[in-house]
Design a protein around this motif. Structure first.
Motif, PDB file in Angstrom:
ATOM      1  N   CYS A  89     -23.964  39.995 -11.866  1.00 25.71           N
ATOM      2  CA  CYS A  89     -23.412  41.072 -12.972  1.00 25.71           C
ATOM      3  C   CYS A  89     -23.285  40.598 -14.209  1.00 25.71           C
ATOM      4  N   PRO A  90     -24.364  40.793 -15.049  1.00 30.73           N
ATOM      5  CA  PRO A  90     -24.386  40.576 -16.299  1.00 30.73           C
ATOM      6  C   PRO A  90     -23.299  41.386 -17.440  1.00 30.73           C
ATOM      7  N   TYR A 128     -21.240  37.324 -14.226  1.00 32.54           N
ATOM      8  CA  TYR A 128     -20.405  37.202 -13.229  1.00 32.54           C
ATOM      9  C   TYR A 128     -20.895  37.434 -11.840  1.00 32.54           C
ATOM     10  N   LYS A 129     -20.328  36.734 -11.091  1.00 30.34           N
ATOM     11  CA  LYS A 129     -20.964  36.375  -9.449  1.00 30.34           C
ATOM     12  C   LYS A 129     -20.013  37.429  -8.545  1.00 30.34           C
ATOM     13  N   LEU A 130     -20.383  38.212  -7.787  1.00 31.86           N
ATOM     14  CA  LEU A 130     -19.530  39.214  -6.627  1.00 31.86           C
ATOM     15  C   LEU A 130     -20.040  38.712  -5.526  1.00 31.86           C
ATOM     16  N   LEU A 152     -14.963  38.833  -4.396  1.00 34.13           N
ATOM     17  CA  LEU A 152     -14.435  37.810  -5.295  1.00 34.13           C
ATOM     18  C   LEU A 152     -15.421  37.796  -6.435  1.00 34.13           C
ATOM     19  N   VAL A 153     -14.632  38.060  -7.644  1.00 33.04           N
ATOM     20  CA  VAL A 153     -15.174  38.208  -8.671  1.00 33.04           C
ATOM     21  C   VAL A 153     -15.330  36.680  -9.445  1.00 33.04           C
ATOM     22  N   GLN A 209     -17.939  49.292 -12.025  1.00 32.73           N
ATOM     23  CA  GLN A 209     -19.080  50.315 -11.988  1.00 32.73           C
ATOM     24  C   GLN A 209     -20.176  49.544 -11.296  1.00 32.73           C
ATOM     25  N   GLN A 210     -20.507  48.482 -11.486  1.00 36.90           N
ATOM     26  CA  GLN A 210     -21.910  47.636 -10.947  1.00 36.90           C
ATOM     27  C   GLN A 210     -21.542  47.677  -9.499  1.00 36.90           C
ATOM     28  N   ALA A 211     -20.289  47.199  -9.017  1.00 35.31           N
ATOM     29  CA  ALA A 211     -19.845  47.228  -7.661  1.00 35.31           C
ATOM     30  C   ALA A 211     -20.318  48.258  -7.063  1.00 35.31           C
ATOM     31  N   LYS A 212     -19.710  49.349  -7.572  1.00 30.19           N
ATOM     32  CA  LYS A 212     -19.687  50.959  -7.105  1.00 30.19           C
ATOM     33  C   LYS A 212     -21.276  51.208  -6.633  1.00 30.19           C
TER      34      LYS A 212
END
Length: 226
Positions: free
Chosen positions: A37-38, A44-46, A59-60, A79-82
């Motif tokens: 997730c940029p 960031y890594k989810l 885990l972010v 919002q990206q995770a959603k």
């Protein structure tokens, strides 16, 4: 369900949140692939570390040497995770695994969306978070024959544990002062973590009784005027 306090504290202290959810809270392991997730200048890594009923715990993690992103960036990541999983719980950590923020977003028809966050740092007793985790622990008899729990039930438990209004800093400061003062008078508990947990539980029960009494007094006054 009452979790094993000692083991939960150990997993929290070591930031081993995957074992915490799977081994202590009885959630299922998750095979979803990590999400990159940029946001801004960072990526960031989810990582999906657990799931139950379709609600996924991510885990972010920041890039090497990074910190937990500010709130505006945390919301963008949410919002990206959603897009991958509508219902989720995000655990933001810094690169050194010394700080974390637990984020859950309430989404209900006819109710305004609300973002709930709870911090936990290494070395803290974490009583507030521990009580919330106890609320989302499941017994084996709550699972169906396929080893799962209905999403409605999972959401109900998560909502009950995490969907609370923000309490003022003054309240937290006063609670901490009373908590520390109470600990000084307790005898017979040698383990410091168990001492702090016991003090928190007793104070919570005292507050519960206080509010029940206040409500009863208010009802009595109201009835006397009718």
């Amino acid at each position: 369900m009452n979790v094993d306090i000692k083991r939960v504290r150990e997993y929290l202290s070591s930031f081993d949140f995957q074992k915490l959810f799977i081994e202590e809270l009885n959630w299922n392991s998750c095979t979803l692939r990590p999400i990159e997730c940029p946001v801004g200048n960072e990526c960031y890594k989810l990582s999906a570390i657990a799931e139950l009923g379709g609600l996924v715990v991510y885990l972010v993690e920041p890039p090497e040497g990074g910190e937990i992103p500010p709130i505006n960036e945390r919301r963008k990541i949410e919002q990206q995770a959603k897009k991958s999983t509508h219902e989720h719980l995000l655990i933001f950590v810094d690169w050194k695994k010394t700080k974390s923020k637990w984020q859950w977003v309430r989404r209900s028809i006819g109710v305004q969306t609300a973002n709930r966050e709870f911090p936990y740092n290494r070395g803290q007793h974490g009583d507030l978070l521990l009580q919330k985790l106890n609320g989302i622990a499941f017994n084996i008899n709550e699972f169906d024959k396929d080893g799962n729990v209905a999403i409605i039930k999972v959401l109900e438990r998560v909502s009950t544990s995490f969907d609370v209004e923000k309490v003022t800093k003054k309240f937290y400061d006063e609670f901490k002062n009373e908590h520390d003062y109470f600990c000084e008078f307790l005898k017979g508990i040698d383990n410091q973590q168990e001492l702090q947990w016991y003090a928190s539980v007793m104070l919570n029960r005292i507050m519960f009784i206080y509010f029940i009494q206040k409500k009863a007094s208010w009802m009595a006054t109201r009835l006397s005027k009718t």
